[in-house]
Design a protein around this motif. Structure first.
Motif, PDB file in Angstrom:
ATOM      1  N   LEU A 208      -1.762   3.158  12.541  1.00 33.26           N
ATOM      2  CA  LEU A 208      -1.094   1.845  12.557  1.00 33.26           C
ATOM      3  C   LEU A 208      -0.811   1.201  11.265  1.00 33.26           C
ATOM      4  O   LEU A 208       0.070   0.454  10.952  1.00 33.26           O
ATOM      5  CB  LEU A 208      -2.633   0.239  13.222  1.00 33.26           C
ATOM      6  N   ALA A 209      -1.220   2.003  10.171  1.00 33.95           N
ATOM      7  CA  ALA A 209      -0.513   1.410   9.285  1.00 33.95           C
ATOM      8  C   ALA A 209       1.114   1.661   8.761  1.00 33.95           C
ATOM      9  O   ALA A 209       1.438   1.377   8.012  1.00 33.95           O
ATOM     10  CB  ALA A 209      -1.977   1.448   7.616  1.00 33.95           C
ATOM     11  N   GLY A 210       0.708   2.619   9.157  1.00 35.76           N
ATOM     12  CA  GLY A 210       2.287   2.814   9.213  1.00 35.76           C
ATOM     13  C   GLY A 210       3.349   2.931   9.877  1.00 35.76           C
ATOM     14  O   GLY A 210       4.266   2.862  10.072  1.00 35.76           O
ATOM     15  N   MET A 211       3.087   2.207  10.868  1.00 38.66           N
ATOM     16  CA  MET A 211       3.489   1.718  11.945  1.00 38.66           C
ATOM     17  C   MET A 211       4.219  -0.116  11.358  1.00 38.66           C
ATOM     18  O   MET A 211       4.515  -0.563  11.668  1.00 38.66           O
ATOM     19  CB  MET A 211       3.006   1.979  13.747  1.00 38.66           C
ATOM     20  N   LEU A 212       3.126  -0.371  11.033  1.00 33.67           N
ATOM     21  CA  LEU A 212       2.962  -1.894  11.204  1.00 33.67           C
ATOM     22  C   LEU A 212       3.527  -2.702   9.515  1.00 33.67           C
ATOM     23  O   LEU A 212       4.040  -3.415   9.578  1.00 33.67           O
ATOM     24  CB  LEU A 212       2.068  -2.795  11.432  1.00 33.67           C
ATOM     25  N   LEU A 213       2.817  -1.231   9.112  1.00 31.32           N
ATOM     26  CA  LEU A 213       3.651  -1.874   7.459  1.00 31.32           C
ATOM     27  C   LEU A 213       4.837  -1.419   6.917  1.00 31.32           C
ATOM     28  O   LEU A 213       4.789  -0.800   7.619  1.00 31.32           O
ATOM     29  CB  LEU A 213       2.342  -1.169   6.116  1.00 31.32           C
ATOM     30  N   PRO A 214       5.748  -2.139   5.786  1.00 34.74           N
ATOM     31  CA  PRO A 214       6.782  -1.899   5.450  1.00 34.74           C
ATOM     32  C   PRO A 214       6.711  -0.240   5.164  1.00 34.74           C
ATOM     33  O   PRO A 214       5.221  -0.112   4.267  1.00 34.74           O
ATOM     34  CB  PRO A 214       7.197  -2.479   4.410  1.00 34.74           C
ATOM     35  N   ALA A 215       7.890   0.541   4.621  1.00 31.76           N
ATOM     36  CA  ALA A 215       7.032   1.992   4.767  1.00 31.76           C
ATOM     37  C   ALA A 215       6.864   2.468   3.398  1.00 31.76           C
ATOM     38  O   ALA A 215       6.546   2.712   2.811  1.00 31.76           O
ATOM     39  CB  ALA A 215       9.067   2.692   5.079  1.00 31.76           C
ATOM     40  N   SER A 216       7.821   0.852   1.969  1.00 30.34           N
ATOM     41  CA  SER A 216       7.108   1.102   0.870  1.00 30.34           C
ATOM     42  C   SER A 216       5.463   1.372   0.822  1.00 30.34           C
ATOM     43  O   SER A 216       5.246   1.778   0.139  1.00 30.34           O
ATOM     44  CB  SER A 216       8.386   0.259  -0.129  1.00 30.34           C
ATOM     45  N   ILE A 217       5.048   0.433   1.156  1.00 28.81           N
ATOM     46  CA  ILE A 217       3.984  -0.375   1.223  1.00 28.81           C
ATOM     47  C   ILE A 217       2.804   0.791   2.201  1.00 28.81           C
ATOM     48  O   ILE A 217       1.723   1.149   0.636  1.00 28.81           O
ATOM     49  CB  ILE A 217       3.151  -1.421   1.743  1.00 28.81           C
ATOM     50  N   ALA A 218       3.805   1.193   2.518  1.00 27.32           N
ATOM     51  CA  ALA A 218       2.159   2.314   3.477  1.00 27.32           C
ATOM     52  C   ALA A 218       2.464   3.611   3.320  1.00 27.32           C
ATOM     53  O   ALA A 218       1.683   4.379   3.304  1.00 27.32           O
ATOM     54  CB  ALA A 218       3.308   2.477   5.005  1.00 27.32           C
TER      55      ALA A 218
END
Length: 272
Positions: A208-218
């Motif tokens: 979910l972190a990879g899907m919901l967060l912006p790529a730079s943050i994830a």
């Protein structure tokens, strides 16, 4: 506030461990859950090894994918860990929460007023049983799954240190998941809530972190999430965007220490 703990003559950690061992092995559902975990770890490993042998040999699968996915030979053999962890987590929660739901925890704390020996004994008994069974299961999955891969010339060898580490890391990871579940159940005293939180953390949080967060943050956060860090030290090769095995192991252990420390602190201070 709890009443001051009193010393009970004859109570020692060894006796508390023996008591917790009796509790664990005397519940039929516990035995069934452990056997099911073994079956899942071995069975899914065999299925994955047989299904992935030809694609691995022909190069149809990416070999730098996420750790512990069936994109490598060892990842295929130990693919059952992704599902066995849910059973181990549920078992760890139930090992604690059932005592609270039935009220038996009051009798336990009456016999062991200092309380912390109960938590440590539960952890030692659970860790010993789970690690032993999961180690045996990992080795069975490895040796039973290798012939499927050997038929296509992609079977791994335990002579490779990275392969041996991955096989040994799988039961260590599963044991850590179970101990985390014990800590969460001790903190929450709720079976449903504890199972939900632990299952979400080990199975869905990193995705979910990879899907919901912006790529730079994830890309910065995801490698340090509990499941991602734990799986990193089970992979025989470091995948892109993940921690190296040793840092992954240390981060995973850090989460475990914090959870058990919080559980010990809360257990010592609140009423049963």
């Amino acid at each position: 506030m709890t009443a001051p703990a009193v010393s009970v003559p004859g109570v020692s950690l060894s006796r508390v461990i023996n008591s917790e061992w009796i509790k664990l092995r005397s519940v039929r559902s516990t035995t069934l859950a452990l056997l099911l975990s073994v079956a899942v770890l071995v069975g899914i490993g065999l299925i994955a090894a047989s299904a992935m042998a030809q694609p691995l040999a022909t190069g149809e699968l990416e070999t730098d994918g996420p750790p512990f996915q069936p994109s490598t030979a060892v990842g295929a053999i130990l693919g059952g860990v992704a599902f066995a962890q849910l059973l181990i987590a549920a078992l760890g929660v139930l090992y604690v929460s059932v005592e609270y739901s039935t009220g038996m925890i009051r009798a336990t704390f009456s016999a062991v007023p200092r309380r912390l020996p109960v938590l440590w004994a539960k952890c030692l008994v659970f860790a010993g049983v789970v690690f032993t069974l999961m180690l045996a299961s990992s080795l069975i999955a490895f040796f039973a799954g290798s012939p499927f891969l050997a038929a296509y010339g992609v079977a791994p060898s335990l002579a490779d240190p990275s392969v041996l580490r991955a096989v040994l890391a799988a039961p260590a990871y599963l044991t850590g998941v179970g101990l985390s579940a014990i800590a969460v159940a001790t903190l929450l005293r709720s079976t449903a809530l504890a199972v939900s939180i632990v299952s979400f953390t080990v199975f869905l949080l990193d995705s979910l972190a990879g899907m919901l967060l912006p790529a730079s943050i994830a890309d910065v956060i995801t490698p340090y999430l509990p499941a991602t860090a734990g799986k990193a030290f089970m992979s025989e090769t470091q995948a892109a965007g993940t921690l190296a095995p040793l840092p992954g192991f240390l981060v995973f252990c850090g989460y475990l220490v914090v959870l058990l420390g919080a559980a010990a602190f809360v257990l010592k201070r609140r009423d049963a």
